[in-house]
Design an enzyme around this catalytic site. Structure first.
Site, mmCIF file in Angstrom:
data_model
loop_
_atom_site.group_PDB
_atom_site.id
_atom_site.type_symbol
_atom_site.label_atom_id
_atom_site.label_comp_id
_atom_site.label_asym_id
_atom_site.label_seq_id
_atom_site.Cartn_x
_atom_site.Cartn_y
_atom_site.Cartn_z
ATOM 1 N N GLY A 10 147.994 -22.821 66.763
ATOM 2 C CA GLY A 10 147.622 -21.411 66.883
ATOM 3 C C GLY A 10 147.626 -20.675 65.550
ATOM 4 N N LEU A 11 147.334 -19.399 65.615
ATOM 5 C CA LEU A 11 147.305 -18.535 64.419
ATOM 6 C C LEU A 11 148.624 -18.636 63.645
ATOM 7 C CD1 LEU A 11 146.063 -16.034 62.839
ATOM 8 C CD2 LEU A 11 147.193 -14.602 64.543
ATOM 9 N N SER B 220 157.317 -10.196 69.734
ATOM 10 C CA SER B 220 156.153 -9.350 69.475
ATOM 11 C C SER B 220 156.614 -7.902 69.490
ATOM 12 C CB SER B 220 155.113 -9.573 70.571
ATOM 13 O OG SER B 220 154.199 -8.495 70.594
ATOM 14 N N LYS C 162 158.627 -11.817 76.562
ATOM 15 C CA LYS C 162 159.132 -11.854 75.177
ATOM 16 C C LYS C 162 160.560 -11.308 75.093
ATOM 17 C CE LYS C 162 155.987 -13.851 72.843
ATOM 18 N NZ LYS C 162 156.340 -15.073 72.121
ATOM 19 N N PRO D 81 157.312 -9.845 65.138
ATOM 20 C CA PRO D 81 156.217 -9.457 64.248
ATOM 21 C C PRO D 81 155.371 -8.341 64.837
ATOM 22 C CG PRO D 81 155.597 -11.394 65.476
ATOM 23 C CD PRO D 81 156.987 -11.041 65.926
ATOM 24 N N LEU E 250 149.223 -9.348 64.273
ATOM 25 C CA LEU E 250 148.940 -10.354 63.237
ATOM 26 C C LEU E 250 147.451 -10.645 63.162
ATOM 27 C CD1 LEU E 250 151.790 -12.748 64.344
ATOM 28 C CD2 LEU E 250 151.827 -11.216 62.355
ATOM 29 N N ARG F 136 147.846 1.225 64.694
ATOM 30 C CA ARG F 136 148.403 -0.132 64.706
ATOM 31 C C ARG F 136 148.731 -0.552 63.273
ATOM 32 N NH1 ARG F 136 148.348 0.959 69.252
ATOM 33 N NH2 ARG F 136 147.625 -0.211 71.074
HETATM 34 O O1 GFB Z 1 144.639 -5.674 69.421
HETATM 35 P P1 GFB Z 1 144.605 -5.142 70.801
HETATM 36 O O2 GFB Z 1 143.823 -5.886 71.797
HETATM 37 O O3 GFB Z 1 146.071 -5.032 71.390
HETATM 38 O O4 GFB Z 1 144.025 -3.637 70.770
HETATM 39 P P2 GFB Z 1 147.326 -4.030 71.379
HETATM 40 C C1 GFB Z 1 144.448 -2.671 69.863
HETATM 41 C C2 GFB Z 1 143.617 -1.416 69.999
HETATM 42 O O5 GFB Z 1 142.295 -1.680 69.521
HETATM 43 C C3 GFB Z 1 143.453 -0.867 71.419
HETATM 44 C C4 GFB Z 1 141.344 -1.209 70.443
HETATM 45 O O6 GFB Z 1 143.513 0.535 71.374
HETATM 46 C C5 GFB Z 1 142.060 -1.340 71.795
HETATM 47 O O7 GFB Z 1 141.429 -0.553 72.786
HETATM 48 N N1 GFB Z 1 140.075 -1.950 70.333
HETATM 49 C C6 GFB Z 1 138.901 -1.427 69.892
HETATM 50 C C7 GFB Z 1 139.859 -3.239 70.643
HETATM 51 N N2 GFB Z 1 137.930 -2.341 69.967
HETATM 52 C C8 GFB Z 1 138.484 -3.484 70.426
HETATM 53 C C9 GFB Z 1 137.965 -4.781 70.691
HETATM 54 O O8 GFB Z 1 136.779 -5.065 70.535
HETATM 55 N N3 GFB Z 1 138.860 -5.723 71.121
HETATM 56 C C10 GFB Z 1 140.184 -5.430 71.305
HETATM 57 N N4 GFB Z 1 141.012 -6.420 71.706
HETATM 58 N N5 GFB Z 1 140.701 -4.193 71.085
HETATM 59 C C11 GFB Z 1 148.463 -6.190 72.124
HETATM 60 C C12 GFB Z 1 149.214 -6.624 73.345
HETATM 61 O O9 GFB Z 1 148.333 -4.838 72.255
HETATM 62 O O10 GFB Z 1 149.160 -6.426 70.929
HETATM 63 C C13 GFB Z 1 149.827 -7.935 73.185
HETATM 64 O O11 GFB Z 1 148.331 -6.554 74.449
HETATM 65 C C14 GFB Z 1 150.441 -8.198 71.830
HETATM 66 O O12 GFB Z 1 150.785 -8.050 74.178
HETATM 67 C C15 GFB Z 1 149.588 -7.707 70.703
HETATM 68 O O13 GFB Z 1 151.692 -7.595 71.757
HETATM 69 C C16 GFB Z 1 150.259 -7.801 69.364
HETATM 70 O O14 GFB Z 1 147.849 -3.809 69.995
HETATM 71 O O15 GFB Z 1 147.029 -2.785 72.149
#
Ligand code: GFB
Length: 325
Positions: free
Chosen positions: A18-19, A112, A145, A168, A171, A214
């Site tokens: 993985g990553l 996480s 977690k 972390p 990532l 973030r």
């Molecule tokens: O990275 P992400 O999927 O996870 O989304 P989380 C972060 C933010 O980016 C959210 C926005 O507000 C999403 O709505 N976003 C904008 C997008 N465009 C996109 C896109 O095309 N794809 C995605 N995926 N997001 C995760 C957790 O939360 O963080 C996990 O669900 C884990 O459990 C991980 O802890 C580190 O930061 O919201």
């Protein structure tokens, strides 16, 4: 206190493909470690205690990086909670238990930042754990977690095991998942801007409002921190690993646009969830031990995009191989 780990010590990286796991293997190899143990998913189902015990009995690792798990972004987390809860609880339990049974010297468990409450004071300190309700979009993953942290602490308390837990922030880096249905935001946006450029389109869809904040850490910095903590940290409870600096999703999208497709236009789809409003870690504890990240976000994204370009067609997760012939 620093532990000297012999370069020929057997070190198991659980989740090496993985990553995170691939970055830890790269880092250990770079340091000269010669006995890095790995097991592919088709060789060892980490959810199966009997299989994990058998593997530990046969391979006798002395050090374990427990970085395996079912992971994903906001959409995968909110639509597949059963997998995120079951897979991760089982993987943590089997590996921690086998590490205890077979006398592992030290284990580093990776959590996480989503373990912390949705409305935790920012930046989030380690003692915010279990002080409030979790973010609903990743509650299942967060619960698994949190259980992993408590498992390490329980085995430390009851059996004297030297098991530690690192938390972390979000990532990114080489070997990330670029599949739009399951990826995190950073690789998803690299992919979306790249695909739009390839197709001659300008509009790129960004989920949510763009206002959530973030923090992003390059996985090579995380691997550096994990190796550092394995050598020098021995406390119960989580220790945060991050940069302590965050950006809005809009700002992130603008950085990626400038690198990948400068003439693109951001279009926000507000029917998609934002998730946690803000998630930035307080990193003063790890900083006080002498560890800091070195990779700037813009440089890290540019390097990750180069990696994406170099590996297209050779098995990037979520990107179909180029047609042959
Ligand atoms: O990275 P992400 O999927 O996870 O989304 P989380 C972060 C933010 O980016 C959210 C926005 O507000 C999403 O709505 N976003 C904008 C997008 N465009 C996109 C896109 O095309 N794809 C995605 N995926 N997001 C995760 C957790 O939360 O963080 C996990 O669900 C884990 O459990 C991980 O802890 C580190 O930061 O919201």
């Amino acid at each position: 206190m620093t532990t000297d780990i012999p370069l020929d010590a057997p070190i198991f990286v659980a989740g090496h493909a993985g990553l995170v796991g691939s970055a830890i293997v790269r880092r250990l190899e770079h340091e000269g470690f010669t006995n890095i143990l790995t097991a592919r998913r088709d060789q060892l189902d980490l959810r199966d205690q009997a299989a994990v015990n058998y593997w530990f009995r046969a391979n006798r690792p002395q050090y374990v990086y427990l970085v395996a798990g079912t992971v994903g972004g906001i959409l995968a987390n909110s639509t597949r909670p059963a997998e995120f809860l079951y897979d991760n609880m089982m993987i943590h339990a089997t590996v921690v238990h086998a590490a205890y049974l077979f006398g592992v010297e030290k284990l580093l468990y990776l959590g996480s930042s989503c373990i912390y409450p949705r409305l935790a004071p920012q930046p989030i300190t380690e003692d915010a754990l279990l002080t409030g309700p979790l973010e609903p979009t990743n509650e299942a993953y967060a619960l698994a977690k949190i259980t992993g942290i408590k498992l390490c602490d329980a085995y430390r308390f009851q059996y004297g095991c030297n098991f530690i837990s690192a938390m972390p922030t979000n990532l990114y880096g080489p070997n990330d998942n670029f599949d739009l249905a399951s990826s995190h935001v950073l690789p998803a946006l690299i992919r979306k801007f790249h695909d739009a450029k390839e197709r001659g389109e300008t509009a790129v869809e960004i989920w949510g409002t763009g206002t959530p904040r973030r923090e992003f850490l390059h996985v090579d910095d995380l691997a550096d921190a994990c190796v550092f903590l394995m050598k020098s940290y021995e406390e119960p409870g989580p220790i945060n690993v991050g940069t302590g600096v965050d950006v809005t999703i809009r700002e992130l999208a603008e950085i990626i646009r400038d690198i990948v497709h400068p003439t693109a236009e951001l279009v926000f789809d507000t029917t998609k969830p934002d998730g946690m409003p803000r998630k930035v870690l307080d990193v003063s504890r790890i900083n006080s031990l002498g560890w800091r990240p070195t990779i700037e976000l813009r440089d890290g994204i540019a390097a990750t995009y180069r990696w994406f370009l170099d590996h297209q067609g050779s098995g990037i997760r979520g990107v179909a191989p180029a047609a042959v012939g």
